[in-house]
Write a protein that holds these residues in place. Structure first.
Motif, PDB file in Angstrom:
ATOM      1  N   VAL A   1      19.416  -7.183  -5.658  1.00 41.10           N
ATOM      2  CA  VAL A   1      19.184  -8.619  -5.765  1.00 41.10           C
ATOM      3  C   VAL A   1      20.538  -9.327  -5.721  1.00 41.10           C
ATOM      4  N   THR A   2      20.632 -10.365  -4.916  1.00 41.11           N
ATOM      5  CA  THR A   2      21.886 -11.090  -4.714  1.00 41.11           C
ATOM      6  C   THR A   2      22.063 -12.216  -5.729  1.00 41.11           C
ATOM      7  N   ALA A   3      23.296 -12.704  -5.811  1.00 42.64           N
ATOM      8  CA  ALA A   3      23.593 -13.852  -6.685  1.00 42.64           C
ATOM      9  C   ALA A   3      22.777 -15.068  -6.255  1.00 42.64           C
ATOM     10  N   GLU A   4      22.600 -15.240  -4.957  1.00 41.89           N
ATOM     11  CA  GLU A   4      21.794 -16.359  -4.444  1.00 41.89           C
ATOM     12  C   GLU A   4      20.337 -16.236  -4.905  1.00 41.89           C
ATOM     13  N   GLU A   5      19.804 -15.039  -4.879  1.00 40.61           N
ATOM     14  CA  GLU A   5      18.422 -14.827  -5.341  1.00 40.61           C
ATOM     15  C   GLU A   5      18.306 -15.089  -6.844  1.00 40.61           C
ATOM     16  N   LEU A   6      19.322 -14.686  -7.606  1.00 42.13           N
ATOM     17  CA  LEU A   6      19.313 -14.972  -9.050  1.00 42.13           C
ATOM     18  C   LEU A   6      19.281 -16.478  -9.295  1.00 42.13           C
ATOM     19  N   GLU A   7      20.050 -17.217  -8.527  1.00 38.51           N
ATOM     20  CA  GLU A   7      20.023 -18.675  -8.644  1.00 38.51           C
ATOM     21  C   GLU A   7      18.647 -19.223  -8.273  1.00 38.51           C
ATOM     22  N   GLY A   8      18.016 -18.627  -7.282  1.00 42.98           N
ATOM     23  CA  GLY A   8      16.670 -19.038  -6.895  1.00 42.98           C
ATOM     24  C   GLY A   8      15.654 -18.813  -8.006  1.00 42.98           C
ATOM     25  N   VAL A   9      15.837 -17.741  -8.768  1.00 45.09           N
ATOM     26  CA  VAL A   9      14.971 -17.488  -9.922  1.00 45.09           C
ATOM     27  C   VAL A   9      15.201 -18.578 -10.963  1.00 45.09           C
ATOM     28  N   ARG A  10      16.459 -18.860 -11.263  1.00 42.85           N
ATOM     29  CA  ARG A  10      16.797 -19.874 -12.277  1.00 42.85           C
ATOM     30  C   ARG A  10      16.250 -21.247 -11.916  1.00 42.85           C
ATOM     31  N   HIS A  11      16.339 -21.600 -10.639  1.00 43.95           N
ATOM     32  CA  HIS A  11      15.991 -22.960 -10.215  1.00 43.95           C
ATOM     33  C   HIS A  11      14.579 -23.076  -9.646  1.00 43.95           C
ATOM     34  N   GLY A  12      13.826 -21.981  -9.696  1.00 48.47           N
ATOM     35  CA  GLY A  12      12.442 -22.052  -9.223  1.00 48.47           C
ATOM     36  C   GLY A  12      12.323 -22.234  -7.722  1.00 48.47           C
ATOM     37  N   ALA A  13      13.172 -21.555  -6.959  1.00 52.15           N
ATOM     38  CA  ALA A  13      13.102 -21.633  -5.497  1.00 52.15           C
ATOM     39  C   ALA A  13      11.684 -21.321  -5.025  1.00 52.15           C
ATOM     40  N   ASP A  14      11.307 -21.885  -3.909  1.00 44.91           N
ATOM     41  CA  ASP A  14       9.960 -21.711  -3.368  1.00 44.91           C
ATOM     42  C   ASP A  14       9.830 -20.342  -2.694  1.00 44.91           C
ATOM     43  N   THR A  15       9.756 -19.308  -3.532  1.00 45.34           N
ATOM     44  CA  THR A  15       9.546 -17.948  -3.034  1.00 45.34           C
ATOM     45  C   THR A  15       8.172 -17.476  -3.480  1.00 45.34           C
ATOM     46  N   LEU A  16       7.656 -16.498  -2.808  1.00 40.91           N
ATOM     47  CA  LEU A  16       6.340 -15.960  -3.167  1.00 40.91           C
ATOM     48  C   LEU A  16       6.353 -15.421  -4.593  1.00 40.91           C
ATOM     49  N   VAL A  17       7.380 -14.679  -4.953  1.00 45.48           N
ATOM     50  CA  VAL A  17       7.442 -14.121  -6.311  1.00 45.48           C
ATOM     51  C   VAL A  17       7.469 -15.240  -7.349  1.00 45.48           C
ATOM     52  N   ASN A  18       8.319 -16.239  -7.147  1.00 50.07           N
ATOM     53  CA  ASN A  18       8.373 -17.340  -8.120  1.00 50.07           C
ATOM     54  C   ASN A  18       7.038 -18.057  -8.227  1.00 50.07           C
ATOM     55  N   ARG A  19       6.407 -18.337  -7.084  1.00 51.86           N
ATOM     56  CA  ARG A  19       5.115 -19.036  -7.128  1.00 51.86           C
ATOM     57  C   ARG A  19       4.067 -18.197  -7.858  1.00 51.86           C
ATOM     58  N   ALA A  20       4.032 -16.911  -7.565  1.00 52.19           N
ATOM     59  CA  ALA A  20       3.029 -16.038  -8.193  1.00 52.19           C
ATOM     60  C   ALA A  20       3.274 -15.906  -9.694  1.00 52.19           C
ATOM     61  N   VAL A  21       4.529 -15.689 -10.092  1.00 50.39           N
ATOM     62  CA  VAL A  21       4.832 -15.596 -11.527  1.00 50.39           C
ATOM     63  C   VAL A  21       4.493 -16.904 -12.220  1.00 50.39           C
ATOM     64  N   ASP A  22       4.882 -18.016 -11.615  1.00 52.01           N
ATOM     65  CA  ASP A  22       4.626 -19.319 -12.236  1.00 52.01           C
ATOM     66  C   ASP A  22       3.127 -19.551 -12.418  1.00 52.01           C
ATOM     67  N   GLU A  23       2.340 -19.203 -11.397  1.00 49.57           N
ATOM     68  CA  GLU A  23       0.882 -19.380 -11.529  1.00 49.57           C
ATOM     69  C   GLU A  23       0.318 -18.497 -12.632  1.00 49.57           C
ATOM     70  N   LEU A  24       0.709 -17.228 -12.645  1.00 54.46           N
ATOM     71  CA  LEU A  24       0.192 -16.319 -13.668  1.00 54.46           C
ATOM     72  C   LEU A  24       0.624 -16.766 -15.069  1.00 54.46           C
ATOM     73  N   ASP A  25       1.862 -17.184 -15.188  1.00 57.81           N
ATOM     74  CA  ASP A  25       2.378 -17.590 -16.497  1.00 57.81           C
ATOM     75  C   ASP A  25       1.735 -18.885 -16.982  1.00 57.81           C
ATOM     76  N   THR A  26       1.358 -19.750 -16.051  1.00 55.87           N
ATOM     77  CA  THR A  26       0.775 -21.047 -16.408  1.00 55.87           C
ATOM     78  C   THR A  26      -0.740 -20.977 -16.575  1.00 55.87           C
ATOM     79  N   THR A  27      -1.414 -20.286 -15.650  1.00 52.02           N
ATOM     80  CA  THR A  27      -2.880 -20.331 -15.627  1.00 52.02           C
ATOM     81  C   THR A  27      -3.565 -18.993 -15.904  1.00 52.02           C
TER      82      THR A  27
END
Length: 175
Positions: free
Chosen positions: A92-118
């Motif tokens: 995992v790259t530094a850019e990807e870590l920043e994407g995790v922190r800032h909620g970049a529009d990635t499939l993993v972030n969207r899926a985790v966010d949905e599961l964590d919220t709903t």
């Protein structure tokens, strides 16, 4: 501030830790010290989490990005610090870590966010995941989000601090 004192390293029960260690010696860990306050729970949980992390079929990079998104959303300093190292080892790259922190529009972030919220996945996100993962991997993805949400909750509730020398990603006193 730690609310439940971890079991001192010199008192660790190697048999309880066997699902994780396979009998080898491991360094001190604040999380394991906490878990050892309840040996039967620790052994059961370590068996489950070891399956997800070390014996699962979810791609390592995806698993680590998933765990990190859960950790960041839940402001879990311990989980973040520990899994940044594992994520980097998985490529995992530094850019990807920043994407995790800032909620970049990635499939993993969207899926985790949905599961964590709903506690569910929309048809759209499920279909996208199903294009990349087989049925067992889909199950592992959902169980990984749930398992690490549970750990984040426990570590935060009991005030588990990151292990010495680990970076909490700028969360400071949060979590």
């Amino acid at each position: 501030m730690t609310r439940l004192s971890p079991i001192p390293y010199e008192e660790w029960d190697a048999e309880v830790l066997r699902p994780l260690t396979g009998g080898r010696t491991i360094p001190p860990s604040n999380a394991l010290g906490l878990l050892l306050n309840h040996p039967r729970l620790a052994k059961a949980f370590l068996t489950f989490s070891t399956q997800l992390v070390y014996r699962g079929t979810l791609p390592d990079r995806m698993r680590e990005l998933t765990v990190l998104r859960v950790a960041w959303r839940n402001r879990c300093r311990y989980e973040w610090a520990h899994h940044v190292v594992m994520a980097q080892q998985a490529g995992v790259t530094a850019e990807e870590l920043e994407g995790v922190r800032h909620g970049a529009d990635t499939l993993v972030n969207r899926a985790v966010d949905e599961l964590d919220t709903t506690s569910s996945l929309s048809d759209e996100v499920y279909a996208e995941l199903a294009k990349e993962l087989d049925e067992q991997q889909l199950m592992e993805f959902v169980f990984t989000v749930g398992a690490y949400r549970l750990q984040a909750m426990a570590y935060n509730a009991f005030g588990v601090e990151p292990d010495a020398g680990m970076d909490d990603g700028g969360m400071g006193g949060a979590g």
